[in-house]
Design an enzyme around this catalytic site. Structure first.
Site, PDB file in Angstrom:
ATOM      1  N   THR A  98      -0.147  -5.237  -6.562  1.00  0.00           N
ATOM      2  CA  THR A  98      -0.183  -6.403  -5.691  1.00  0.00           C
ATOM      3  C   THR A  98      -1.586  -6.972  -5.604  1.00  0.00           C
ATOM      4  O   THR A  98      -2.581  -6.243  -5.755  1.00  0.00           O
ATOM      5  CB  THR A  98       0.292  -6.025  -4.270  1.00  0.00           C
ATOM      6  N   TYR A 117      -0.581  -1.161   3.756  1.00  0.00           N
ATOM      7  CA  TYR A 117       0.111  -1.566   2.529  1.00  0.00           C
ATOM      8  C   TYR A 117      -0.870  -1.712   1.372  1.00  0.00           C
ATOM      9  O   TYR A 117      -0.638  -1.208   0.265  1.00  0.00           O
ATOM     10  CB  TYR A 117       0.855  -2.882   2.762  1.00  0.00           C
TER      11      TYR A 117
END
Length: 680
Positions: free
Chosen positions: A452, A495
């Site tokens: 990501t 995250y």
């Protein structure tokens, strides 16, 4: 006397079910949290305890005065009366027989008088052959127990209630036969059974299957009381290894055992700071038996029950794993039922490849993607319904893999902030489990990892100019090309940390173990088969809300810029990396739409208004932690090394997704204007 749903279905063919939930004194708020979920699950029954010891303790009477009427008003309630007050016990322990055996029957009589209108059955003791619940060392021949329970059962039956004998644990046919010889079975209407196949090590060597054990029970009952029913008053499966699919399967199996009732243990996990029983604190299996987590987040079992009851569970759990042809070398896609995973799978399946779809089906809707793949491609789709957090459960899926796309993940920043440990387990531990499974298989299969752009952090050092509808970076190179792979890593939010850890492990396995790996650090991907939510998949989420006529919440001012990429282009990038893995192994690529697809949130909303032909109701909230003002991927490395390009421009891609949603989620195109609206 009254109770909801007191009828009992035919043994072995019942579709109704109940849950077990122990409520401790003073848990008013927890009860209020748990009960609606149990009711929403479609449960017909609830088994809970009425501790004699707690009732006589300070505040106990007031607690049960609140609890039992509340529960009995909503659901068919089975109170289990056990635990001797220490002051009345022969041993000074709650597991000891009372000094005056008749005092237990007197307490049962009191309970029936005070609360009896809220239930039809009453359970007498719990696991009486278990030392933690009944001190059989002081009652080795169970004479005290039989006199105590037999008298209470006789009196309850005389007063019009149906007594249930507490289930032995572990199951012991000799003990049950002794209850018959002593006359106890003759005065009860049902006998409980406790069994947790697959969870306790102690059961592995003795478990003979439901049919065998319940058949033994039935034979014994037929000798002493043919009318007595067999109830499974406790069964369950612990998700301590994160195998939620197996829990759902075990639930389905328990629904069809040859018993008259089934109570699943339990609805809610035990909070981690609460000791289960003396001596059992450190066994994690005791803490993960619920259908929901200790903070009330639905596991797969609870979600499926609330989505459609038993039929929904059976629909999902019956997804089988077809056997691979001997010598076949499949592709393995973790998270293969998800949005990107199902699109990658479809592209290879169309070319005749075998594909293993490894997925825990934890996200709502993704089972529809799996069903779609199976409908389109039949036996070449091989579902493995497991969780990457469960190494033992996934290893076999990689044994013959020729390549792996690892997309299984916890994907929401907000969820990671609320549950950082769960986020770590899914993303960091799940990734190293996949890498270890590949390494153990010994086939040197390539691993392509979905990372990501959040590994670059909030990019707070980038200076921005705020214009009417977006942020623009001052730095000309960033404005022209975007963020490159040479940008220093700066993990932000749990995250970002968990995905960053995984990202680095994937790269290191190329160095340390010579496994050909590569990492794609993705921007915002959108397209068909996406079940977008507020937390993840915002482009699809906005379209779904717009097509539903519902308001849209925006966090921040909406001027954040992202380079959104259509999933067809993302699939092409993943395939290009795999095709060239020997040349690019150990490499990192930023994957996004690039400057030509850079668009702000408010610009996307404006385009959605054009697509749908109506204005949107929007609201603005606080900025989210770690939210980047601007992220556009510099994709020149992908373009130069692999010849990849983002071919679908964002406006046409947005229309494509809107049309797919209109057809597949809203039943047809009329919701979309035939022609593009021109603004004045």
């Amino acid at each position: 006397m009254s109770a909801a749903g007191s009828s009992s279905p035919r043994a072995g063919n019942h579709r109704s079910y109940g849950f077990v939930e122990w409520f401790r004194p003073g848990e008013f708020e927890r009860t209020e949290q748990i009960l609606p979920g149990i009711l929403a699950s479609g449960a017909s029954y609830l088994r809970t305890h009425l501790s004699w010891a707690e009732y006589l303790a300070s505040g106990g009477e007031e607690w049960f005065d609140w609890l039992l009427p509340k529960l009995g008003k909503e659901i068919d309630l089975l109170p289990c009366i056990h635990y001797t007050p220490p002051s009345l016990s022969r041993t000074g322990r709650s597991s000891g027989a009372p000094s005056d055996l008749k005092s237990y029957a007197d307490f049962v009589d009191h309970v029936l008088t005070r609360y009896g209108k809220h239930f039809s059955h009453i359970e007498l003791w719990n696991e009486p052959n278990n030392l933690l619940d009944w001190d059989w060392r002081e009652d080795s021949d169970f004479l005290l127990f039989c006199e105590m329970v037999g008298g209470a059962a006789y009196w309850a039956k005389h007063r019009g209630w149906k007594p249930v004998l507490g289930g032995p644990c572990p199951f012991d046919p000799y003990w049950l036969n002794l209850m018959g010889e002593r006359g106890v079975l003759g005065v009860v209407d049902a006998v409980g059974f406790h069994g947790f196949p697959g969870t306790w090590d102690s059961e592995n060597g003795t478990w003979g299957g439901w049919d065998m054990h319940l058949g033994e029970m039935r034979k014994i009952l037929d000798r002493y009381n043919r009318d007595a029913e067999v109830w499974v008053t406790e069964t369950g499966y612990s998700t301590w290894r994160s195998d939620e699919m197996e829990q759902a399967r075990r639930f389905t199996k328990a629904l069809h055992v040859p018993a008259d009732r089934m109570y699943w243990y339990s609805w809610c996990d035990v909070p981690p700071n609460v000791p289960v029983q003396e001596g059992l604190w450190f066994d994690p299996r005791h803490y993960h038996l619920g259908a929901v987590t200790h903070d009330y987040q639905p596991k797969l079992l609870a979600r499926l029950l609330m989505e459609g009851g038993v039929s929904r569970i059976e629909e999902v759990t019956q997804l089988a794993t077809p056997n691979l042809t001997a010598g076949a070398a499949p592709l393995v896609i973790t998270g293969g039922s998800g949005f990107i995973g199902s699109n990658i799978a479809d592209s290879f399946l169309q070319e005749g490849e075998d594909v293993v779809i490894l997925d825990n089906l934890g996200r709502p809707g993704v089972d529809q993607n799996l069903a779609w793949l199976m409908d389109r491609h039949g036996k070449r789709v091989h579902p493995v319904l497991a969780d990457v957090r469960d190494l033992r459960g996934i290893e076999a899926a990689f044994s013959d893999a020729k390549a792996v796309f690892h997309l299984a993940a916890q994907t929401a920043v907000t969820t990671s902030l609320a549950h950082p440990i769960d986020d770590f387990e899914a993303n960091a531990r799940g990734t190293i489990n996949v890498l270890e499974a590949v390494r153990k298989a010994g086939r040197n299969a390539p691993v392509i990892f979905a990372s990501t752009n959040k590994v670059y952090g909030a990019l707070e050092d980038l200076k921005m100019v705020e214009v009417e509808d977006r942020y623009i970076p001052i730095h000309e190179d960033v404005r022209s090309h975007g963020i490159g792979e040479d940008r220093p890593l700066d993990f932000c939010t749990p995250y970002g940390c968990s995905k960053g850890v995984a990202d680095q492990y994937v790269l290191d396995y190329a160095k340390s173990y010579s496994i050909p790996t590569a990492v794609l650090r993705m921007s915002c991907i959108y397209g068909p088969r996406q079940f977008g939510t507020e937390d993840q998949g915002w482009v699809a989420h906005f379209l779904i809300r717009a097509l539903s006529g519902e308001p849209i919440s925006i966090y921040g001012n909406g001027k954040q810029v992202r380079d959104i990429l259509h999933v067809d282009d993302a699939v092409a990038a993943y395939r290009a990396v795999l095709s060239n893995i020997e040349r690019v192994k150990g490499g990192v690529f930023n994957l996004g739409g690039g400057p030509l697809n850079a668009v702000s949130i408010v610009a996307v909303l404006s385009e959605i208004e054009i697509l749908t032909g109506h204005s949107l109701e929007t609201g603005f909230g606080d900025w989210r932690a770690g939210d980047q003002y601007y992220f556009v991927a510099d994709t020149r490395k992908l373009e130069q090394e692999l010849g990849w390009q983002a071919r679908i421009r964002w406006q046409s891609g947005l229309r494509h997704l809107a049309e797919w949603l209109a057809d597949n989620r809203f039943g047809g195109r009329p919701r979309l204007p035939e022609k593009r609206k021109v603004r004045a």
